[in-house]
Scaffold this active site. Structure first.
Site, PDB file in Angstrom:
ATOM      1  N   ARG A 115       0.831  -1.204   0.000  1.00 47.54           N
ATOM      2  CA  ARG A 115       0.000   0.000   0.000  1.00 47.54           C
ATOM      3  C   ARG A 115       0.868   1.258   0.000  1.00 47.54           C
ATOM      4  NH1 ARG A 115      -2.113  -3.882  -0.898  1.00 47.54           N
ATOM      5  NH2 ARG A 115      -3.975  -4.816  -0.023  1.00 47.54           N
ATOM      6  N   SER A 166     -10.869  -0.371   3.266  1.00 49.36           N
ATOM      7  CA  SER A 166     -10.083  -0.863   4.394  1.00 49.36           C
ATOM      8  C   SER A 166      -9.411   0.305   5.100  1.00 49.36           C
ATOM      9  CB  SER A 166      -9.025  -1.860   3.915  1.00 49.36           C
ATOM     10  OG  SER A 166      -9.636  -2.996   3.350  1.00 49.36           O
ATOM     11  N   GLU A 168      -4.421   2.789   6.799  1.00 55.28           N
ATOM     12  CA  GLU A 168      -4.177   2.866   5.357  1.00 55.28           C
ATOM     13  C   GLU A 168      -4.702   4.187   4.824  1.00 55.28           C
ATOM     14  OE1 GLU A 168      -5.723   0.517   1.351  1.00 55.28           O
ATOM     15  OE2 GLU A 168      -5.538  -0.581   3.237  1.00 55.28           O
TER      16      GLU A 168
END
Length: 311
Positions: free
Chosen positions: A150, A202, A307
């Site tokens: 990520r 998420s 995230e």
């Protein structure tokens, strides 16, 4: 001007500009040189904590074209899932496991989105950009993007310095409709629908811990899901013998699944997700995220990180 964002936060920008060509983008950058500028896609993976005192840019460029039989270039404003749908309809495969991930093509390279064992870096050949200062075009190879979990160079050393204008992906002829449909059904069963329930997808990244730490936890929690990871799988993971532990499992073990704090809630079907359940404020979201992180740290000695980018 209200800022589009999938969390449904009521936030405004001094100016919101959508451009439809590289020339328009250059003109906007010239006219607003020296002002705070933030380029967004769908506004997913962002939590605006307050109004933005500057210029929000969004791309209206949303086309894709084949460079050759196994290479497709997509403009930054094209929704990633729309691209995958087009490719699947044309009997091309390689990206179908990224189906239904919210966001646009440009963000896929910045964030290195991923799901079900596939990351954007696995299919990206190169990333085309414009230098915010010089207005010159620059092409980044896959290696130059320094993709990690990520993560990419555009989130760190080059944050705010380049705007991704298009991404070149490698694909191949092949039937992918069944896999795409399976991924879509799985995601719809677990995750809130973007646009219907405020969320950023998420919220937390899965943590990676040393093998020794994982073995200690396995003695206490023999059923703990864990996945050994080779350091070569990510340029960010420099150490060998790392183990990925699903953040969703850690959060659920701490009893947060379905719990609320203010107007924010840990999604009952997937604790990796935090939603705007009842007119949540940015402070509600942050307070819940911090509380969840503290519980995981206290119980397991593991730090889980957002995230989502706080703006």
């Amino acid at each position: 001007m209200n800022i589009p964002n999938t969390f449904g936060m009521d936030v405004k920008a001094k100016l919101f500009i959508e451009y439809y060509s590289l020339d328009e983008l250059r003109q906007v950058l010239r006219e607003h040189k020296g002002e705070p500028i933030l380029h967004i896609g769908q506004g997913s993976n962002l939590l605006f904590t307050k109004d933005f005192d500057g210029v929000i840019l969004h791309s209206g460029m949303a086309r894709a074209r084949f460079i050759d039989d196994e290479t497709v270039e997509a403009q930054n404003g094209l929704r990633l899932d729309d691209l995958i749908a087009q490719l699947t309809d044309m009997a091309y495969c390689g990206m179908e496991k990224l189906s239904l991930i919210p966001g646009e093509v440009g963000a896929s390279a910045v964030q290195n989105v991923g799901a079900y064992g596939v990351e954007a870096k696995d299919v990206i050949l190169r990333v085309n950009t414009i230098d915010v200062e010089t207005l010159e075009e620059r092409v980044f190879t896959n290696e130059e993007c320094r993709f990690g979990y990520r993560d990419s160079i555009f989130k760190h050393e080059l944050k705010g310095k380049y705007i991704v204008t298009s991404v070149v992906y490698k694909v191949k002829p092949g039937e992918a409709s069944a896999t795409r449909e399976e991924i879509i059904q799985t995601r719809m069963a677990k995750l809130p629908t973007v646009g219907e329930v405020g969320s950023a997808g998420s919220f937390f990244m899965n943590p990676f811990v040393p093998e020794e730490k994982a073995n200690e936890l396995l003695k206490l929690y023999p059923d703990m899901p864990h996945f050994p990871v080779q350091s070569s799988n990510s340029q960010i993971l420099k150490s060998s013998n790392l183990v990925k532990i699903p953040a969703a499992w850690l959060i659920e073990q701490c009893g947060w699944k379905g719990k609320t704090l203010g107007g924010a809630q840990v999604w009952p079907k997937q604790p990796l997700v935090i939603v705007n359940a009842d007119h949540a404020t940015p402070d509600d979201i942050i307070a819940l995220a911090d509380a969840v992180s503290k519980s995981v740290k206290d119980k397991f000695g593991i730090t889980i990180s957002p995230e989502v980018n706080y703006i």
